[in-house]
Scaffold this active site. Structure first.
Site, PDB file in Angstrom:
ATOM      1  N   ALA A  19     -34.217   6.037 -56.577  1.00 24.64           N
ATOM      2  CA  ALA A  19     -35.041   5.058 -56.843  1.00 24.64           C
ATOM      3  C   ALA A  19     -36.514   5.534 -56.892  1.00 24.64           C
ATOM      4  O   ALA A  19     -36.594   6.735 -56.645  1.00 24.64           O
ATOM      5  CB  ALA A  19     -35.216   4.348 -55.393  1.00 24.64           C
TER       6      ALA A  19
ATOM      7  N   GLY B  70     -30.419   6.603 -55.086  1.00 26.16           N
ATOM      8  CA  GLY B  70     -29.795   5.470 -55.907  1.00 26.16           C
ATOM      9  C   GLY B  70     -29.131   6.242 -57.134  1.00 26.16           C
ATOM     10  O   GLY B  70     -28.258   5.482 -57.839  1.00 26.16           O
TER      11      GLY B  70
ATOM     12  N   GLU C 196     -25.890   6.775 -56.303  1.00 26.96           N
ATOM     13  CA  GLU C 196     -25.125   5.288 -56.022  1.00 26.96           C
ATOM     14  C   GLU C 196     -24.722   4.751 -57.566  1.00 26.96           C
ATOM     15  O   GLU C 196     -23.825   4.072 -57.564  1.00 26.96           O
ATOM     16  CB  GLU C 196     -26.033   4.429 -55.369  1.00 26.96           C
ATOM     17  CG  GLU C 196     -26.122   4.922 -53.815  1.00 26.96           C
ATOM     18  CD  GLU C 196     -27.299   4.370 -53.030  1.00 26.96           C
ATOM     19  OE1 GLU C 196     -28.693   4.239 -53.601  1.00 26.96           O
ATOM     20  OE2 GLU C 196     -27.133   3.705 -52.001  1.00 26.96           O
TER      21      GLU C 196
ATOM     22  N   GLU D 256     -31.807   9.905 -48.560  1.00 32.74           N
ATOM     23  CA  GLU D 256     -32.811   8.705 -48.060  1.00 32.74           C
ATOM     24  C   GLU D 256     -33.223   9.057 -46.538  1.00 32.74           C
ATOM     25  O   GLU D 256     -34.437   8.669 -46.454  1.00 32.74           O
ATOM     26  CB  GLU D 256     -32.093   7.247 -48.144  1.00 32.74           C
ATOM     27  CG  GLU D 256     -31.969   7.008 -49.611  1.00 32.74           C
ATOM     28  CD  GLU D 256     -30.447   7.420 -50.207  1.00 32.74           C
ATOM     29  OE1 GLU D 256     -29.974   8.602 -49.750  1.00 32.74           O
ATOM     30  OE2 GLU D 256     -30.279   6.725 -51.250  1.00 32.74           O
TER      31      GLU D 256
HETATM   32  N1  CAA Z   1     -39.516   8.781 -57.430  1.00 33.57           N
HETATM   33  C1  CAA Z   1     -40.879   8.907 -57.909  1.00 33.57           C
HETATM   34  N2  CAA Z   1     -41.113   9.960 -58.361  1.00 33.57           N
HETATM   35  C2  CAA Z   1     -40.381  11.183 -58.096  1.00 33.57           C
HETATM   36  C3  CAA Z   1     -38.990  11.062 -57.547  1.00 33.57           C
HETATM   37  C4  CAA Z   1     -38.651   9.676 -57.173  1.00 33.57           C
HETATM   38  N3  CAA Z   1     -37.451   9.430 -56.709  1.00 33.57           N
HETATM   39  N4  CAA Z   1     -38.387  12.188 -57.319  1.00 33.57           N
HETATM   40  C5  CAA Z   1     -39.454  13.120 -57.997  1.00 33.57           C
HETATM   41  N5  CAA Z   1     -40.460  12.525 -58.266  1.00 33.57           N
HETATM   42  C6  CAA Z   1     -41.775  13.077 -58.895  1.00 33.57           C
HETATM   43  C7  CAA Z   1     -42.583  13.969 -57.989  1.00 33.57           C
HETATM   44  O1  CAA Z   1     -43.159  13.207 -57.243  1.00 33.57           O
HETATM   45  C8  CAA Z   1     -43.173  14.913 -58.914  1.00 33.57           C
HETATM   46  O2  CAA Z   1     -44.425  14.216 -59.269  1.00 33.57           O
HETATM   47  P1  CAA Z   1     -45.897  14.966 -59.723  1.00 33.57           P
HETATM   48  O3  CAA Z   1     -45.331  15.868 -60.927  1.00 33.57           O
HETATM   49  O4  CAA Z   1     -46.658  14.048 -60.196  1.00 33.57           O
HETATM   50  O5  CAA Z   1     -46.087  15.602 -58.449  1.00 33.57           O
HETATM   51  C9  CAA Z   1     -42.156  14.897 -60.189  1.00 33.57           C
HETATM   52  O6  CAA Z   1     -41.264  13.821 -60.037  1.00 33.57           O
HETATM   53  C10 CAA Z   1     -41.413  16.293 -60.128  1.00 33.57           C
HETATM   54  O7  CAA Z   1     -40.626  16.523 -58.727  1.00 33.57           O
HETATM   55  P2  CAA Z   1     -40.768  17.808 -57.896  1.00 33.57           P
HETATM   56  O8  CAA Z   1     -42.073  18.424 -58.149  1.00 33.57           O
HETATM   57  O9  CAA Z   1     -40.199  17.462 -56.572  1.00 33.57           O
HETATM   58  O10 CAA Z   1     -39.774  18.561 -58.801  1.00 33.57           O
HETATM   59  P3  CAA Z   1     -38.658  19.468 -58.410  1.00 33.57           P
HETATM   60  O11 CAA Z   1     -38.067  19.791 -59.737  1.00 33.57           O
HETATM   61  O12 CAA Z   1     -38.877  20.487 -57.311  1.00 33.57           O
HETATM   62  O13 CAA Z   1     -37.554  18.560 -57.630  1.00 33.57           O
HETATM   63  C11 CAA Z   1     -36.176  16.653 -57.309  1.00 33.57           C
HETATM   64  C12 CAA Z   1     -36.736  17.576 -58.315  1.00 33.57           C
HETATM   65  C13 CAA Z   1     -34.976  17.732 -56.556  1.00 33.57           C
HETATM   66  C14 CAA Z   1     -35.425  15.488 -57.858  1.00 33.57           C
HETATM   67  C15 CAA Z   1     -37.031  16.263 -55.895  1.00 33.57           C
HETATM   68  O14 CAA Z   1     -38.184  15.712 -56.793  1.00 33.57           O
HETATM   69  C16 CAA Z   1     -36.545  15.391 -55.002  1.00 33.57           C
HETATM   70  O15 CAA Z   1     -35.979  15.918 -54.154  1.00 33.57           O
HETATM   71  N6  CAA Z   1     -36.928  14.080 -55.460  1.00 33.57           N
HETATM   72  C17 CAA Z   1     -36.808  12.810 -54.790  1.00 33.57           C
HETATM   73  C18 CAA Z   1     -35.124  12.458 -54.444  1.00 33.57           C
HETATM   74  C19 CAA Z   1     -34.733  11.295 -53.459  1.00 33.57           C
HETATM   75  O16 CAA Z   1     -35.295  11.401 -52.236  1.00 33.57           O
HETATM   76  N7  CAA Z   1     -34.208  10.340 -53.856  1.00 33.57           N
HETATM   77  C20 CAA Z   1     -33.810   9.296 -53.324  1.00 33.57           C
HETATM   78  C21 CAA Z   1     -34.812   7.975 -53.548  1.00 33.57           C
HETATM   79  S1  CAA Z   1     -34.525   6.840 -52.507  1.00 33.57           S
HETATM   80  C22 CAA Z   1     -33.226   5.805 -52.989  1.00 33.57           C
HETATM   81  O17 CAA Z   1     -32.750   6.189 -54.072  1.00 33.57           O
HETATM   82  C23 CAA Z   1     -32.828   4.790 -52.205  1.00 33.57           C
HETATM   83  C24 CAA Z   1     -31.953   3.972 -52.713  1.00 33.57           C
HETATM   84  O18 CAA Z   1     -30.873   3.937 -52.520  1.00 33.57           O
HETATM   85  C25 CAA Z   1     -32.181   2.476 -53.649  1.00 33.57           C
END
Ligand code: CAA
Length: 714
Positions: A63, A109, A112, A132
């Site tokens: 998400a 998500g 999911e 999450e």
């Molecule tokens: N939402 C919004 N922005 C996100 C994002 C997300 N899920 N994941 C990454 N980004 C953004 C970061 O903020 C970053 O932005 P900036 O360049 O502006 O700083 C950019 O994307 C790149 O991210 P990273 O610097 O972290 O890049 P990376 O290559 O080192 O890692 C990644 C990539 C492994 C995907 C890491 O970003 C990450 O772990 N992201 C979060 C994943 C996560 O927690 N997902 C679950 C979300 S909750 C959910 O999905 C709930 C549900 O069930 C509905």
């Protein structure tokens, strides 16, 4: 507006490509577009199957995390989750085989959505996870229901409570992924989808029940997960909520379980825990962005390094370089000191091998990268030197003067000092633009925090190189200014000052430690000092007194110095704030400490009295936030989030409380300021409110809203 999802036909397969850079997050519009594309494929007479794939470097990273902060009511959360659940059910009901093709990551998500597809294929390097809990929430789009049905309860519980990513090979073995594709990924996914039109057909995850057929075993796994969390969750709520949601699906089936998930998700997403952890997610990414140092600042490649001083810190620092594959010279002045340092390094590596964290071959490889030396021979070939000699200004200045002579002009000269002014070393080196502080935390080979201390003349290239190096060394680099104690130790001095005062006022050492552990700290302040060594702080205090300085404003308790004089240095001498049986690290309360505290209280005219837990927490946390506000105002930390990250990675501050600055925001800055005023009346003028705290409390802001406004204005 660019198209978020593309649709094309390839070999009679509808290829639905999500294209929402940088990580294909499920921002508003993306889920709707995926659903519409799958519905189109279902109707498309030319399409026999569907492949869902991500453009760019990843599948779907989950998400859009920014969106959570816009959910402000329970009703809004329930409505949103119900629509997401309905959307995924609709996608899962696609009458043609639907295959998720995963490269990069399928997280939250993202996983999911993948699980709502009928099959999942992946490249060998992909990772999947339900992270999450790291955001203080639970999977909210059916993850707690579909994952146990695909992978079984134990793995689903592990993934949803710990939030770790698992690699393709494990996901394949556990039934989350159906095939690993080497070579042309899209072509392989299309072939797989076409195969499923011949055999296998449609397989809905929500209808898979075989792995949950032994209901009592699955419920027992939930109980075991809760038990395990007692040891590791340290006050966090979301991991337990994930177990509750999984258990509901096991006991009452997919539909009732989904309803439970939707309700639990709403509780979590509105919690302070979630607000804190979402802020931290962005703070962790922002910390590397340094004002005035653009992203494209040139950096030096650190291919070889040297460390001067093979004591506890120097040895740990050398291990960091070796662990990152960088050859490192380790210099000492005597063979005896060098042998001692190398023996400690060897012991540390051997312990990692015993624990199975390192193979014997990796140990040999890493150890071989460390070359010990008693001279500066070879220093003219290294790209960076880290000085880790005794905390003594004259010695450090002499070392930097020597380093200025024996290294190349482009070599970076870093100091691991925790208290001294790096600008003085910079001048001594004759090369101030190349001098910087890299302040590691003990044990240096373990702790993730690295304060990168900017000297007055440190060049942008030097700073950018060290930030990049931090990542390579698997550390979280936080840029800080060159004030006394930098950020971490400057604030911890106030934390300890209050701990000592509370002790003198009547709280016992075990009581203060317990209150902080219940708050979520890994250890209390006194147990922490017994680990770090009471002698370390005492020597720093001695040095400061010799130059007429104090670590923190206000009264300085004599008790830690009395312990030092008694040779009670902490765990290493078998006694400190606690006693320790021989060979044991279990702290045993010692009545002697109360006697000493009583003596100190009499000397200061304090009448000792019982102190409740919440007063202990309030005093200590207020001291941290007030000094943090001074640091921000003086510009020694860039953002409140930087301070929070320092406390989380340097001292294990509980993530679910967001760090000391975010925690103060949740208490309310007006309430924090009122406390400072109250303490000033009760305890003395050293409780001076930080001007920034006064300004923000007066204008009804928080540290984080103030920072966001500053950032937007910049
Ligand atoms: N939402 C919004 N922005 C996100 C994002 C997300 N899920 N994941 C990454 N980004 C953004 C970061 O903020 C970053 O932005 P900036 O360049 O502006 O700083 C950019 O994307 C790149 O991210 P990273 O610097 O972290 O890049 P990376 O290559 O080192 O890692 C990644 C990539 C492994 C995907 C890491 O970003 C990450 O772990 N992201 C979060 C994943 C996560 O927690 N997902 C679950 C979300 S909750 C959910 O999905 C709930 C549900 O069930 C509905």
């Amino acid at each position: 507006m660019p198209e978020l999802v593309h649709y094309e036909l390839r070999d009679q397969v509808a290829v639905v490509t999500i294209d929402n850079p940088p990580v294909n997050a499920l921002s508003p519009g993306v889920p709707e577009a995926i659903e519409a594309a799958v519905a189109r494929a279902a109707q498309d007479p030319e399409a026999r199957a569907v492949v869902l794939i991500g453009a760019g470097s990843t599948f779907i990273a989950g998400a859009d995390i920014r969106f959570f902060e816009t959910i402000t009511t329970r009703e809004a959360s329930l409505e949103r989750s119900r629509s997401v659940h309905a959307r995924l059910r609709h996608i899962e009901d696609c009458p043609k085989p639907l295959v998720a093709a995963i490269h990069g990551t399928a997280l939250g998500g993202g996983l999911e959505f993948a699980m709502a597809c009928h099959y999942r294929v992946a490249v060998p390097s992909a990772r999947v996870g339900q992270p999450e809990v790291q955001l203080g929430i639970i999977p909210g789009a059916g993850g707690t229901q579909r994952l146990p049905r695909l992978a079984g309860a134990p793995l689903a519980l592990e993934m949803c409570t710990l939030g770790q990513h698992i690699p393709t090979h494990r996901a394949l073995a556990e039934g989350i992924i159906d095939r690993v594709i080497e070579g042309d990924f899209l072509a392989g996914a299309i072939t797989f989808a076409l195969e499923k039109t011949q055999s296998g057909g449609i397989r809905k995850s929500r209808e898979q029940n075989a792995k949950l057929s032994d209901r009592s075993a699955a419920i027992a796994a939930c109980a075991a997960a809760r038990h395990n969390l007692k040891k590791i969750a340290r006050g966090a709520h979301a991991p337990y909520a994930a177990v509750d949601s999984i258990q509901a699906g096991i006991e009452f089936g997919f539909d009732a379980g989904s309803e439970r998930e939707i309700a639990i998700f709403a509780d979590c997403v509105l919690s302070t825990e979630s607000r804190a952890m979402v802020k931290l997610f962005f703070a962790e990414r922002e910390v590397a962005k340094i004002p005035g140092i653009p992203k494209d600042t040139p950096t030096l490649e650190i291919r070889s390094a040297a460390v001067v001083g093979a004591g506890t810190m120097g040895g740990g620092i050398a291990m960091n370089f070796a662990n990152a594959g960088i050859p490192v010279l380790l210099k000492e002045v005597t063979q005896e000191a060098l042998d001692r340092g190398l023996a400690t390094i060897r012991r540390n590596y051997e312990s990692s091998v015993t624990k199975g964290k390192l193979t014997p071959a990796q140990f040999e490889q890493r150890f071989a990268l460390i070359t010990s030396t008693l001279t500066y021979n070879g220093f003219d070939r290294v790209d960076m030197v880290t000085e880790a000699v005794f905390e003594n200004m004259d010695l450090k200045k002499a070392t930097f003067a020597e380093l200025g002579r024996v290294t190349r002009p482009d070599c970076i000269l870093a100091s691991n000092t925790s208290t001294l002014d790096i600008d003085e070393f910079a001048r001594a080196s004759g090369r101030p633009a190349k001098v910087i502080g890299t302040h590691y935390f003990s044990p240096a080979n373990v702790m993730k925090l690295l304060e990168i201390v900017r000297g007055r003349e440190s060049s942008a290239e030097t700073i950018a190189t060290c930030m990049k190096l931090a990542k390579k060394l698997n550390k979280v680099g936080v840029p800080v200014g060159n004030c006394f104690g930098f950020v971490a130790n400057r604030m911890i001095a106030y934390y300890m000052r209050e701990a000592y005062q509370l002790l003198e006022e009547g709280a016992s050492v075990p009581h203060i430690d317990r209150a902080l552990v219940e708050f979520g700290m890994p250890v209390g302040p006194f147990a922490m000092q017994d680990i770090a060594g009471i002698d370390v702080g005492a020597r720093i205090r001695q040095y400061l007194r010799s130059i007429g300085k104090h670590r923190a404003e206000g009264p300085e308790s004599p008790v830690p110095d009395w312990l030092f004089d008694m040779g009670r240095y902490g765990q290493k001498t078998g006694a400190g704030w606690y006693r320790y049986d021989s060979g044991s690290r279990t702290p045993i309360p010692d009545p002697l400490i109360d006697d000493l505290a009583g003596k100190a209280a009499i000397a200061r005219g304090i009448e000792r009295h019982p102190i409740p837990d919440d007063e202990i927490i309030a005093r200590i946390m207020t001291a941290l936030a007030n000094e943090g506000a001074n640091i921000l105002d003086e510009g020694y930390a860039t953002r409140p989030g930087d301070i929070d990250i320092i406390y989380i990675y340097g001292f294990g501050f509980p993530r679910h409380r967001g760090g000391p600055m975010f925690y103060a925001d949740t208490v309310g800055l007006k309430a924090v300021l009122d406390r400072v005023h109250r303490y000033r009346n009760q305890l003395g003028d050293h409780w001076r409110p930080a001007p920034l705290l006064e300004r923000l409390a007066a204008s009804g802001q928080t540290f984080y809203t103030w920072n966001a406004a500053r950032r937007d204005a910049a």
